[in-house]
Design a protein around this motif. Structure first.
Motif, short mmCIF file in Angstrom:
data_model
loop_
_atom_site.label_atom_id
_atom_site.label_comp_id
_atom_site.label_asym_id
_atom_site.label_seq_id
_atom_site.Cartn_x
_atom_site.Cartn_y
_atom_site.Cartn_z
N GLN A 143 -17.39 10.52 6.45
CA GLN A 143 -16.19 11.30 7.27
C GLN A 143 -15.03 10.64 7.13
O GLN A 143 -15.68 9.05 7.25
CB GLN A 143 -15.84 11.16 9.10
CG GLN A 143 -15.54 11.84 9.65
CD GLN A 143 -15.69 11.85 10.57
OE1 GLN A 143 -14.81 10.92 11.39
NE2 GLN A 143 -16.18 13.00 11.48
N ILE A 144 -14.28 10.79 6.14
CA ILE A 144 -13.05 10.41 5.86
C ILE A 144 -12.01 9.90 6.36
O ILE A 144 -11.51 10.91 7.10
CB ILE A 144 -12.91 11.23 4.48
CG1 ILE A 144 -13.16 10.88 3.53
CG2 ILE A 144 -11.20 10.30 4.18
CD1 ILE A 144 -13.19 11.61 2.14
N GLN A 145 -11.46 9.20 6.96
CA GLN A 145 -9.91 9.28 7.99
C GLN A 145 -9.58 8.40 7.49
O GLN A 145 -9.34 7.64 6.50
CB GLN A 145 -11.35 8.25 9.46
CG GLN A 145 -11.83 6.69 9.04
CD GLN A 145 -12.66 5.75 9.75
OE1 GLN A 145 -12.86 6.30 10.58
NE2 GLN A 145 -11.89 5.02 10.44
N GLY A 146 -8.55 8.07 8.62
CA GLY A 146 -7.31 7.03 7.93
C GLY A 146 -6.48 7.15 6.68
O GLY A 146 -5.53 6.35 6.46
N VAL A 147 -6.12 8.61 6.14
CA VAL A 147 -5.84 9.09 5.15
C VAL A 147 -3.72 8.62 5.37
O VAL A 147 -3.48 9.04 6.93
CB VAL A 147 -5.89 10.41 4.81
CG1 VAL A 147 -4.57 10.26 3.53
CG2 VAL A 147 -7.31 10.80 5.48
N VAL A 198 0.33 -1.03 0.26
CA VAL A 198 0.32 -0.36 0.22
C VAL A 198 0.89 1.39 0.06
O VAL A 198 2.10 1.41 0.75
CB VAL A 198 -0.98 0.58 1.32
CG1 VAL A 198 -1.66 1.84 1.40
CG2 VAL A 198 -2.48 -1.69 1.38
N VAL A 199 0.65 2.63 -1.17
CA VAL A 199 1.03 3.14 -1.00
C VAL A 199 0.73 4.62 -0.15
O VAL A 199 1.10 5.49 -0.32
CB VAL A 199 2.17 3.88 -2.02
CG1 VAL A 199 3.16 2.68 -2.51
CG2 VAL A 199 1.40 4.25 -3.29
N PHE A 200 -0.99 4.34 -0.72
CA PHE A 200 -1.76 5.42 0.35
C PHE A 200 -3.04 4.87 -0.35
O PHE A 200 -3.86 4.06 -0.36
CB PHE A 200 -2.21 6.40 -1.78
CG PHE A 200 -3.48 7.54 -1.43
CD1 PHE A 200 -3.39 8.84 -0.08
CD2 PHE A 200 -4.70 6.72 -1.27
CE1 PHE A 200 -4.47 9.23 -0.06
CE2 PHE A 200 -5.91 7.23 -1.29
CZ PHE A 200 -6.09 8.58 -0.08
N LYS A 201 -3.75 4.96 1.14
CA LYS A 201 -5.03 4.84 2.02
C LYS A 201 -5.61 5.68 2.14
O LYS A 201 -5.20 6.65 2.81
CB LYS A 201 -5.08 3.47 2.51
CG LYS A 201 -4.48 3.86 3.92
CD LYS A 201 -4.65 2.53 5.04
CE LYS A 201 -4.37 2.54 6.62
NZ LYS A 201 -6.11 3.90 7.06
N ALA A 202 -7.15 5.02 2.65
CA ALA A 202 -8.19 5.41 3.52
C ALA A 202 -9.41 4.89 3.47
O ALA A 202 -9.71 4.13 2.47
CB ALA A 202 -8.32 7.40 2.85
N GLU A 203 -10.37 5.58 5.23
CA GLU A 203 -10.90 4.74 4.49
C GLU A 203 -12.76 6.18 4.54
O GLU A 203 -12.11 6.71 5.01
CB GLU A 203 -11.16 3.88 6.06
CG GLU A 203 -10.01 2.87 5.59
CD GLU A 203 -8.89 3.21 6.27
OE1 GLU A 203 -8.46 2.29 6.46
OE2 GLU A 203 -9.09 4.17 7.70
N ILE A 204 -14.07 5.79 4.12
CA ILE A 204 -14.74 6.20 4.92
C ILE A 204 -16.15 6.12 5.93
O ILE A 204 -15.78 4.26 5.22
CB ILE A 204 -15.55 6.08 3.22
CG1 ILE A 204 -15.00 6.78 2.38
CG2 ILE A 204 -17.02 7.12 3.83
CD1 ILE A 204 -16.27 6.75 1.51
N GLY A 205 -15.01 6.46 7.07
CA GLY A 205 -15.70 5.70 8.38
C GLY A 205 -16.97 6.61 8.67
O GLY A 205 -17.79 5.08 8.04
N ALA A 206 -16.86 7.01 9.55
CA ALA A 206 -18.28 7.11 9.88
C ALA A 206 -18.99 7.86 9.12
O ALA A 206 -18.64 8.33 7.53
CB ALA A 206 -18.58 8.28 10.40
#
Length: 281
Positions: free
Chosen positions: A215-219, A200-208
């Motif tokens: 809310q986007i998180q974990g960038v 993984v070189v980039f990641k993010a999640e759509i959390g709530a």
């Protein structure tokens, strides 16, 4: 005029009144609203209690008391009531987090009993957008993580969490709860990454996520790939998924000292609309 106030632990039958309070600010309250919409108010399903503060018999404020302590639409009187209940119950949470003004007031009352904190992040800008940027091409290599790619995404998630929070999510229970949360996001199609050569070189999640806001998180960008602009094009890709498939409003909050991240988010079109505060134990 005399005002009668009281607090209590909400029950499943209080759901409509609780959702009405949460709905006053669907962006700032997205984290708790998402949990309540899925789990209701049963403490076992919700992962904690929901405290309600009433004025003249009307539910006016909430406080989620689980792994996080989160004040919601809480003015000074409600904050004092929630602080008193929290102090008597003893600290069970790993953080206090929420809108900066209410969280600061809550912490000022709890610090003599719960302090010192491991870290206090007093100003975390809340950033919001409702549209895609016109001049940024989303990274075409950012995609959903598949359920059979947990072994690929987990090291990046652990690295992000450790860098962001200052402790490993694998401590304590060996990471079982954290792995379950990552698996939940992957399983719901809300975990995204760019993968090169199996890493993984980039990641993010759509959390709530609620129908009103998400809310986007974990960038996170792998350290050796920082400076390539991956956070800008990667965030544009995740934003496209979020706006098209989840909610009409997308938010995130970021540490005020993280100038590079704030600049990247502004580049994608996020604007600062408020501030959160986090107290970490």
């Amino acid at each position: 005029m005399l005002t009668t106030t009281t607090t209590k632990v909400l029950e499943p039958g209080d759901i409509e009144a609780a959702l009405a309070v949460l709905g006053r600010d669907p962006v700032a309250n997205a984290f708790v609203a998402a949990r309540v919409q899925v789990a209701g108010l049963d403490p076992w399903r919700l992962g904690g209690e929901m405290w309600g503060w009433y004025a003249d018999g009307r539910l006016e404020s909430l406080c989620y008391a689980g792994a996080n302590l989160v004040p919601i639409c809480a003015g000074p009187e409600a904050v004092r009531a929630f602080a008193d209940r929290a102090r008597r119950a003893g600290r069970r949470c790993s953080s206090i987090v929420g809108p900066a003004e209410a969280t600061a007031a809550l912490w000022s009352l709890l610090e003599p009993h719960w302090g010192p904190a491991r870290e206090v992040r007093a100003h975390q800008p809340l950033m919001v957008t409702r549209s895609m940027p016109a001049d940024i091409e989303p990274d075409p290599l950012v995609r959903r993580i598949r359920k059979d790619e947990m072994e690929v995404i987990m090291p990046a998630c652990v690295a992000m969490f450790t860098e962001e929070v200052g402790v490993s999510p694998l401590a304590g229970d060996g990471g079982l709860l954290y792995q379950a949360r990552v698996a939940e996001l992957v399983g719901s199609g809300r975990s995204f990454a760019r993968i090169e050569d199996g890493r993984v070189v980039f990641k993010a999640e759509i959390g709530a996520a609620t129908p009103q806001a998400c809310q986007i998180q974990g960038v996170w960008v792998a350290p050796e790939h920082r400076g390539r602009g991956l956070s800008v094009t990667g965030m544009a890709a995740v934003l496209r998924y979020a706006l098209a498939e989840v909610s009409p409003v997308v938010s995130l909050y970021v540490n005020d000292y993280n100038a590079a991240a704030r600049a990247a988010y502004r580049r994608v079109g996020f604007e600062e609309t408020g501030a959160f505060m986090s107290v970490l134990f």
